[in-house]
Design a protein around this motif. Sequence first.
Motif, PDB file in Angstrom:
ATOM      1  N   GLY A  80       0.796  -1.220   0.000  1.00 50.84           N
ATOM      2  CA  GLY A  80       0.000   0.000   0.000  1.00 50.84           C
ATOM      3  C   GLY A  80       0.826   1.266   0.000  1.00 50.84           C
ATOM      4  N   GLN A  81       1.914   1.285   0.773  1.00 51.88           N
ATOM      5  CA  GLN A  81       2.711   2.501   0.859  1.00 51.88           C
ATOM      6  C   GLN A  81       3.338   2.859  -0.483  1.00 51.88           C
TER       7      GLN A  81
ATOM      8  N   LEU B 138       0.057  14.697   8.893  1.00 52.76           N
ATOM      9  CA  LEU B 138       1.418  14.637   9.429  1.00 52.76           C
ATOM     10  C   LEU B 138       1.723  13.240   9.969  1.00 52.76           C
ATOM     11  N   GLN B 139       0.729  12.632  10.599  1.00 57.85           N
ATOM     12  CA  GLN B 139       0.920  11.286  11.137  1.00 57.85           C
ATOM     13  C   GLN B 139       1.174  10.279  10.018  1.00 57.85           C
ATOM     14  N   LEU B 140       0.431  10.416   8.923  1.00 56.82           N
ATOM     15  CA  LEU B 140       0.609   9.489   7.803  1.00 56.82           C
ATOM     16  C   LEU B 140       1.949   9.739   7.096  1.00 56.82           C
ATOM     17  N   LEU B 141       2.351  10.988   6.988  1.00 55.01           N
ATOM     18  CA  LEU B 141       3.671  11.295   6.430  1.00 55.01           C
ATOM     19  C   LEU B 141       4.772  10.655   7.265  1.00 55.01           C
ATOM     20  N   LYS B 142       4.611  10.706   8.553  1.00 56.45           N
ATOM     21  CA  LYS B 142       5.585  10.097   9.460  1.00 56.45           C
ATOM     22  C   LYS B 142       5.717   8.598   9.195  1.00 56.45           C
ATOM     23  N   ILE B 143       4.590   7.932   8.968  1.00 59.93           N
ATOM     24  CA  ILE B 143       4.603   6.489   8.681  1.00 59.93           C
ATOM     25  C   ILE B 143       5.336   6.220   7.369  1.00 59.93           C
ATOM     26  N   LEU B 144       5.027   7.000   6.349  1.00 63.42           N
ATOM     27  CA  LEU B 144       5.653   6.787   5.038  1.00 63.42           C
ATOM     28  C   LEU B 144       7.147   7.084   5.068  1.00 63.42           C
ATOM     29  N   LEU B 145       7.526   8.147   5.748  1.00 61.67           N
ATOM     30  CA  LEU B 145       8.938   8.507   5.826  1.00 61.67           C
ATOM     31  C   LEU B 145       9.740   7.502   6.640  1.00 61.67           C
ATOM     32  N   ASN B 146       9.097   6.884   7.607  1.00 60.41           N
ATOM     33  CA  ASN B 146       9.796   5.918   8.454  1.00 60.41           C
ATOM     34  C   ASN B 146      10.247   4.700   7.665  1.00 60.41           C
ATOM     35  N   THR B 147       9.458   4.306   6.692  1.00 68.02           N
ATOM     36  CA  THR B 147       9.772   3.084   5.944  1.00 68.02           C
ATOM     37  C   THR B 147      10.266   3.352   4.521  1.00 68.02           C
TER      38      THR B 147
ATOM     39  N   GLN C 104      12.797   7.256  -0.853  1.00 68.38           N
ATOM     40  CA  GLN C 104      11.932   7.344  -2.026  1.00 68.38           C
ATOM     41  C   GLN C 104      10.982   8.536  -1.937  1.00 68.38           C
ATOM     42  N   CYS C 105      10.496   8.808  -0.719  1.00 64.83           N
ATOM     43  CA  CYS C 105       9.593   9.949  -0.532  1.00 64.83           C
ATOM     44  C   CYS C 105      10.302  11.258  -0.865  1.00 64.83           C
ATOM     45  N   TRP C 106      11.524  11.417  -0.368  1.00 64.06           N
ATOM     46  CA  TRP C 106      12.268  12.649  -0.631  1.00 64.06           C
ATOM     47  C   TRP C 106      12.630  12.763  -2.105  1.00 64.06           C
ATOM     48  N   LYS C 107      12.906  11.648  -2.725  1.00 64.00           N
ATOM     49  CA  LYS C 107      13.265  11.670  -4.145  1.00 64.00           C
ATOM     50  C   LYS C 107      12.084  12.113  -4.998  1.00 64.00           C
TER      51      LYS C 107
ATOM     52  N   VAL D 285      20.407 -16.927  14.864  1.00 67.22           N
ATOM     53  CA  VAL D 285      19.740 -15.694  15.279  1.00 67.22           C
ATOM     54  C   VAL D 285      19.462 -14.870  14.036  1.00 67.22           C
ATOM     55  N   GLU D 286      18.218 -14.483  13.837  1.00 66.15           N
ATOM     56  CA  GLU D 286      17.855 -13.686  12.680  1.00 66.15           C
ATOM     57  C   GLU D 286      17.621 -12.234  13.100  1.00 66.15           C
ATOM     58  N   ILE D 287      18.152 -11.312  12.341  1.00 62.69           N
ATOM     59  CA  ILE D 287      17.937  -9.892  12.575  1.00 62.69           C
ATOM     60  C   ILE D 287      17.272  -9.325  11.321  1.00 62.69           C
ATOM     61  N   ASN D 288      16.047  -8.852  11.454  1.00 62.71           N
ATOM     62  CA  ASN D 288      15.339  -8.375  10.281  1.00 62.71           C
ATOM     63  C   ASN D 288      15.631  -6.907   9.989  1.00 62.71           C
ATOM     64  N   GLN D 289      14.925  -6.368   8.986  1.00 61.64           N
ATOM     65  CA  GLN D 289      15.201  -4.994   8.564  1.00 61.64           C
ATOM     66  C   GLN D 289      14.969  -3.999   9.695  1.00 61.64           C
ATOM     67  N   LEU D 290      13.877  -4.150  10.433  1.00 63.18           N
ATOM     68  CA  LEU D 290      13.598  -3.237  11.533  1.00 63.18           C
ATOM     69  C   LEU D 290      14.688  -3.331  12.583  1.00 63.18           C
ATOM     70  N   SER D 291      15.120  -4.545  12.857  1.00 62.31           N
ATOM     71  CA  SER D 291      16.187  -4.736  13.832  1.00 62.31           C
ATOM     72  C   SER D 291      17.455  -4.026  13.391  1.00 62.31           C
ATOM     73  N   CYS D 292      17.722  -4.064  12.097  1.00 60.76           N
ATOM     74  CA  CYS D 292      18.912  -3.386  11.583  1.00 60.76           C
ATOM     75  C   CYS D 292      18.842  -1.894  11.853  1.00 60.76           C
ATOM     76  N   GLN D 293      17.649  -1.326  11.719  1.00 61.57           N
ATOM     77  CA  GLN D 293      17.503   0.104  11.970  1.00 61.57           C
ATOM     78  C   GLN D 293      17.738   0.421  13.439  1.00 61.57           C
ATOM     79  N   ILE D 294      17.181  -0.389  14.326  1.00 55.82           N
ATOM     80  CA  ILE D 294      17.361  -0.161  15.752  1.00 55.82           C
ATOM     81  C   ILE D 294      18.824  -0.331  16.127  1.00 55.82           C
ATOM     82  N   ALA D 295      19.469  -1.310  15.501  1.00 59.77           N
ATOM     83  CA  ALA D 295      20.867  -1.589  15.818  1.00 59.77           C
ATOM     84  C   ALA D 295      21.830  -0.657  15.082  1.00 59.77           C
ATOM     85  N   LYS D 296      21.292   0.340  14.393  1.00 58.42           N
ATOM     86  CA  LYS D 296      22.106   1.344  13.718  1.00 58.42           C
ATOM     87  C   LYS D 296      22.967   0.749  12.605  1.00 58.42           C
TER      88      LYS D 296
END
Length: 711
Positions: free
Chosen positions: A141-142, A169-178, A182-185, A416-427
């Motif tokens: 959807g995004q 603004l809340q929906l923009l935040k969701i789109l920008l987070n993921t 692409q949004c800025w481009k 141990v699996e580290i997914n995409q979200l985990s990668c973001q949290i782990a910098k």
Amino acid sequence: MVPRMQETQPLNDVWRFCGMQKNDSEQFAALLLVTKVVQAGAIDAKTRRRIFDAVGFTFLNRLLISRTPDGCPDHIFQALGLTLLACFCTDPSLAAHTQVLNKIPTLNEVICRQHQDNLAMKPVIEDAYQCLFAIAETPAGQQHLLDHGSVSALCLTYQSQNHGHSRALQLLKILLNTMGFQCWKKSKSELMDVFCMLCREFCQSEDSKKFELCEILSFFLPSPPSLTSSPLGIECLKNTYTGLSSILKSKLTVSQRDPALKLSSCLLSDYGIDWILADSRRARSKFLSLLVNLACVEVRLYLEDTVLEEDERQAVIAACYGIIEFGMMTCINAETLLLTQEQKLQLIDIMTEAFGAVVYYLKQVDLERMHSPFIFASVRILSAWLAEETSSLKQEICDLLPFLVHYARSLFSGKVEINQLSCQIAKIRLSEDSSKSAWPRDVLRFLLPGLCHLTAEEKPREILIKEGFPSLLLLYFCSQWEAFNSNHQSLPNHTDVEMSIQTSCGIFLNLVVTEPDLVRQEDCFSSLLSLLMKSAPSLVVNTDHLVLAANFVTLGLMIYRILSNSSVLSTPVVSTFFKSAIHLLSNAHFIKANPEENTSNIAVTGQYFRCWDEISELWFLGMQAFASCLPLVPWLPQLVLESGWPRNILHLLDQASPTSVDMELVTAFQGLLLQLAKHSRQCEDLILSEGGEQKANLYGMAALEQHLQGK
């Protein structure tokens, strides 16, 4: 006549009622009644689906595009259609339906329309937002929202402060987070306008909204150098700094301070110290010191007192890790003049305490928690510290080494699996086109520099050997070499792969030099030697990877000295490897004329000069190792003689000014020539015929001179 329907009739009969109508007028009237039921919220998923099956999209589409008849309230058809569409979108399978996705332009138009104080339109707008949020929650959807211009529409809605702008603004935040890149481009201008608006509000606000904006700005932050390359961007940074400064210098609750630390971490990561637009250098250094101090305090408070459970504050502590890492790099970078020496020493002391807390925390980790991205982030920041500082917390680090080896092995083996979200949290920085599995298990990439330092010390080296680290390192080395040797050299992480291989070679060198008995006992070293000898020739001919080639050749020579009696390799492979070693070592120097002084010097050749700081130690060690291999391989002196290398060395010495030649280089040349003379009559004759005895005397090569005179 439209059949009347009592509101007390069971809801699961509604869908049947819709389907009974025979024409548009009857169906429209029935839908008005259905809409009341839908808006009341008293409808379950099964009934909702039956209503959809009865109504379908054909009539719904007509409602959304038909003009309202004279005498009817404006937009009544559209309002009815959007109410039903919002109802259907609560079903994820319907929200992802092509017919729903096709309505995105209509939804964009509804939220952007200037409605002023028309109360009748507010429910329509709310329904439109409900549909947009439902679409954003579907897997694809995004992307559809992005493709259909929703980002620009949401930006315009927020700028115009239309009804529902806070939801925009809340929906923009969701789109920008993921999908930030692409949004800025796609909508850079519109997003920049909103970002500037938010920065001004953040700077000027003095109430609770300031803290809300602080959290939102982290999501809107554009990638560098967007802000530092334009006056408008500089203004945004100044407003952001001003707002953050007023927050962090005040007494705050945890919930108020956390967003400020997150935003500061993002700014430091993307823009370094350039965003700290204080009036003076002193003010900038004080603010950076304040940031690092606050981050260290938060880390200590959390890691020393918390129970090992997942909670929302771990994302804040991960942000503090980013601040601390930047502070650490600033302290060790001699070119950074922002901090005084006194400030650096103070920060190093408080950072050492914070890393002590990280070690304490990791010691408590059990096997069941190794999947946590926060554990990954903690190991990563500790790795950055170990890469620069191994003298502090020595005992604590030694005690933690078994865990680090086990953790690295668990991730590398796939336990141990580290997914995409985990990668973001782990910098972990993932590029936009990286797959989810680009670096998810590569904790060793971060650990290797610190482990390279530690393997040079006896106590930590013993622990690493006991924990089976050499075998793990070989597996990792092989996987990285395979990745490097693939056809994906254009990938962003290719340089990281090459650096990991080089650092691995450094660790193996430490082990080979200090633990020769281990090399004889552990099978992994013979496997490593096989890989090095087979792979070095392809690297040596490629000057783009000269540092890696020097690592392979030198490490291969060092191991071969110890395992020369092993039958692990065939003679052709060994011969090809030594030819590559001769090529690498013999092409490092040339005669450089100095016309002004009418002299000539021995200089490093151009391709080597570019990376001589990185390979000089490897070259000298490689020369020493090669010389020590000459007595071990009967045919090797003849191979060297045929290459012309001995004659080239003597010509270099003949043309150079003796006082200009570095003694370390003289020693390296003497070691090679002496071993050639000792183990090959032909080589000895060549050296004598080229004036080797005189040159040995001239350059102070006492051992070589003594040997030649003895003949």
